[in-house]
Design an enzyme around this catalytic site. Structure first.
Site, PDB file in Angstrom:
ATOM      1  N   LYS A  83       0.817  -1.216   0.000  1.00  0.00           N
ATOM      2  CA  LYS A  83       0.000   0.000   0.000  1.00  0.00           C
ATOM      3  C   LYS A  83       0.852   1.268   0.000  1.00  0.00           C
ATOM      4  O   LYS A  83       0.343   2.355  -0.319  1.00  0.00           O
ATOM      5  CB  LYS A  83      -0.968   0.015   1.175  1.00  0.00           C
ATOM      6  CG  LYS A  83      -0.359   0.196   2.542  1.00  0.00           C
ATOM      7  CD  LYS A  83      -1.425   0.179   3.625  1.00  0.00           C
ATOM      8  CE  LYS A  83      -0.843   0.341   5.018  1.00  0.00           C
ATOM      9  NZ  LYS A  83      -0.132   1.610   5.228  1.00  0.00           N
ATOM     10  N   ASP A  84       2.138   1.147   0.335  1.00  0.00           N
ATOM     11  CA  ASP A  84       3.029   2.311   0.335  1.00  0.00           C
ATOM     12  C   ASP A  84       3.710   2.539  -1.009  1.00  0.00           C
ATOM     13  O   ASP A  84       4.452   3.512  -1.160  1.00  0.00           O
ATOM     14  CB  ASP A  84       4.120   2.139   1.404  1.00  0.00           C
ATOM     15  CG  ASP A  84       3.568   2.194   2.818  1.00  0.00           C
ATOM     16  OD1 ASP A  84       2.504   2.807   3.003  1.00  0.00           O
ATOM     17  OD2 ASP A  84       4.204   1.620   3.723  1.00  0.00           O
ATOM     18  N   ARG A 131      -7.267   8.612   3.528  1.00  0.00           N
ATOM     19  CA  ARG A 131      -8.405   7.696   3.345  1.00  0.00           C
ATOM     20  C   ARG A 131      -9.073   7.419   4.686  1.00  0.00           C
ATOM     21  O   ARG A 131     -10.298   7.534   4.817  1.00  0.00           O
ATOM     22  CB  ARG A 131      -7.916   6.374   2.726  1.00  0.00           C
ATOM     23  CG  ARG A 131      -8.990   5.279   2.655  1.00  0.00           C
ATOM     24  CD  ARG A 131      -8.370   3.947   2.243  1.00  0.00           C
ATOM     25  NE  ARG A 131      -7.363   3.495   3.186  1.00  0.00           N
ATOM     26  CZ  ARG A 131      -7.594   2.774   4.276  1.00  0.00           C
ATOM     27  NH1 ARG A 131      -8.829   2.413   4.582  1.00  0.00           N
ATOM     28  NH2 ARG A 131      -6.606   2.402   5.072  1.00  0.00           N
ATOM     29  N   ARG A 132      -8.273   7.056   5.688  1.00  0.00           N
ATOM     30  CA  ARG A 132      -8.854   6.781   7.004  1.00  0.00           C
ATOM     31  C   ARG A 132      -9.506   8.023   7.597  1.00  0.00           C
ATOM     32  O   ARG A 132     -10.584   7.955   8.184  1.00  0.00           O
ATOM     33  CB  ARG A 132      -7.773   6.235   7.949  1.00  0.00           C
ATOM     34  CG  ARG A 132      -7.349   4.806   7.603  1.00  0.00           C
ATOM     35  CD  ARG A 132      -6.230   4.326   8.514  1.00  0.00           C
ATOM     36  NE  ARG A 132      -5.799   2.984   8.160  1.00  0.00           N
ATOM     37  CZ  ARG A 132      -4.538   2.559   8.197  1.00  0.00           C
ATOM     38  NH1 ARG A 132      -3.582   3.388   8.576  1.00  0.00           N
ATOM     39  NH2 ARG A 132      -4.229   1.322   7.864  1.00  0.00           N
ATOM     40  N   ARG A 149       1.456  10.677  12.930  1.00  0.00           N
ATOM     41  CA  ARG A 149       2.541  10.070  12.171  1.00  0.00           C
ATOM     42  C   ARG A 149       3.377   9.160  13.063  1.00  0.00           C
ATOM     43  O   ARG A 149       3.288   9.195  14.274  1.00  0.00           O
ATOM     44  CB  ARG A 149       3.454  11.161  11.582  1.00  0.00           C
ATOM     45  CG  ARG A 149       2.892  11.918  10.390  1.00  0.00           C
ATOM     46  CD  ARG A 149       2.734  11.071   9.132  1.00  0.00           C
ATOM     47  NE  ARG A 149       3.901  10.248   8.866  1.00  0.00           N
ATOM     48  CZ  ARG A 149       5.026  10.685   8.300  1.00  0.00           C
ATOM     49  NH1 ARG A 149       5.146  11.952   7.963  1.00  0.00           N
ATOM     50  NH2 ARG A 149       6.013   9.853   8.059  1.00  0.00           N
ATOM     51  N   ARG A 155       2.722   5.259  17.342  1.00  0.00           N
ATOM     52  CA  ARG A 155       1.303   5.640  17.385  1.00  0.00           C
ATOM     53  C   ARG A 155       0.613   5.071  18.631  1.00  0.00           C
ATOM     54  O   ARG A 155      -0.227   5.737  19.234  1.00  0.00           O
ATOM     55  CB  ARG A 155       0.605   5.177  16.104  1.00  0.00           C
ATOM     56  CG  ARG A 155       1.169   5.846  14.859  1.00  0.00           C
ATOM     57  CD  ARG A 155       0.393   5.491  13.619  1.00  0.00           C
ATOM     58  NE  ARG A 155       1.220   5.643  12.431  1.00  0.00           N
ATOM     59  CZ  ARG A 155       0.753   5.695  11.195  1.00  0.00           C
ATOM     60  NH1 ARG A 155      -0.537   5.583  10.973  1.00  0.00           N
ATOM     61  NH2 ARG A 155       1.561   5.837  10.167  1.00  0.00           N
ATOM     62  N   CYS A 242      -0.746   9.731  -1.969  1.00  0.00           N
ATOM     63  CA  CYS A 242      -1.124  10.070  -0.594  1.00  0.00           C
ATOM     64  C   CYS A 242      -2.033  11.293  -0.553  1.00  0.00           C
ATOM     65  O   CYS A 242      -2.554  11.644   0.486  1.00  0.00           O
ATOM     66  CB  CYS A 242       0.137  10.349   0.231  1.00  0.00           C
ATOM     67  SG  CYS A 242       0.953   8.857   0.799  1.00  0.00           S
TER      68      CYS A 242
END
Length: 307
Positions: A83-84, A131-132, A149, A155, A242
């Site tokens: 996904k990155d 997105r989140r 971040r 996190r 992004c």
């Protein structure tokens, strides 16, 4: 015996993914651990912590330095969270191999409550993903979504320190780190669709490196590769980065492929969905067609200002 050098970011999750790749290669070829060297590489995306990636340059910040090492021969393969990965790769490189995909869902981690629905009015939810953020705002417009971040451990520490009342992370990453116990709720795919490529480890290599190709072929998971071909085609056709809140998830059942995609405004107030089925062998074409369909639904004005 020549050592195969495996390039990766240096975060605990990235290293866990590199070690999984090494373990699969060892098993597939009957090789000892000494036949491989895991090479951690610091990336711009890891160093920039004070602003969203969308402002700093996008997904390529997590891959640039690793791809430079791959191109100049300092490493032989690069292990990434799919996904990155940007949809356009540097000349001479390809995403050649995918490991079997983990669960693609997102996981909610609440400090005092178990579900997003249970959070009090105005509670803070931390996320660095557009997105989140957009999906959270769609579910609960009253919540205060704050930028979050750092790697998984960072996190979780911020959550403990009270920076936010909850956060959302990829279920796959938490499982790979043995941190499934911190999850308080799993987000349904139809309510909270994942990022294209979420849950899949992708391996990047040099085009034409036959010796490496032969080693990687033994660990490639074809259904995951087909699903990712569809999802990445969807992302590419929408110019996804992004800067754009885009979700997409393909599933493979035998020769059949089913895809569900979504585009959503950053504030969560407008979204457009698309679902397409077809043959797995047509994965990329299905993804591109889904993008055209959802773009037509949304209209040109929907995308204005995203960049």
């Amino acid at each position: 015996m020549q050592t195969l050098k495996i390039g990766t970011r240096g975060s605990p999750l990235a290293l866990a993914q590199a070690h999984e790749t090494r373990a699969r290669l060892m098993k597939a070829h009957g090789l000892p651990e000494e036949a491989f060297e895991v090479v951690p590489i610091s990336t711009s995306g890891d160093r920039i912590q004070d602003r969203p990636l969308s402002e700093a340059g996008g997904k390529g910040l997590f891959t640039k330095e690793i791809e430079e090492a791959l191109l100049d021969g300092r490493i032989d393969i690069a292990v990434h969270s799919s996904k990155d990965m940007p949809t356009v790769l540097p000349d001479g490189l390809e995403l050649s191999t995918f490991l079997p995909r983990e669960d693609a869902r997102d996981a909610f981690i609440g400090k005092a409550v178990k579900r997003i629905a249970d959070l009090p009015h105005g509670a803070r939810v931390g996320s660095s993903s557009l997105r989140r953020q957009a999906l959270i705002r769609r579910m609960r417009p009253d919540l205060d979504v704050v930028m979050f971040r750092g790697n998984v451990q960072t996190r979780l520490r911020k959550l403990d320190e009270g920076v936010a009342d909850g956060t959302i992370l990829a279920y796959a990453g938490l499982k790979r780190l043995g941190l499934g116990n911190v999850i308080t709720d799993l987000m349904p795919l139809d309510v909270f669709p994942p990022a294209p490529g979420q849950g899949a480890i992708g391996i990047e290599s040099r085009i034409g490196d036959r010796a490496v190709e032969k080693k990687l072929a033994a660990i490639h998971d074809a259904p995951t590769g087909q699903a990712l071909a569809c999802e990445r085609a969807f992302l590419a056709a929408l110019d996804g980065s992004c800067r754009t809140p885009i979700a997409g998830h393909a599933t493979i059942s035998g020769e059949k492929l089913s895809f569900a995609g979504l585009i959503i405004s950053p504030d969560g107030t407008e979204s457009h969905e698309v679902k397409l089925d077809g043959l797995a062998q047509d994965a990329a074409a299905i993804g591109a067609e889904a993008a055209r369909t959802v773009r037509a639904k949304a209209g040109a004005k929907f995308f204005e200002g995203w960049a």
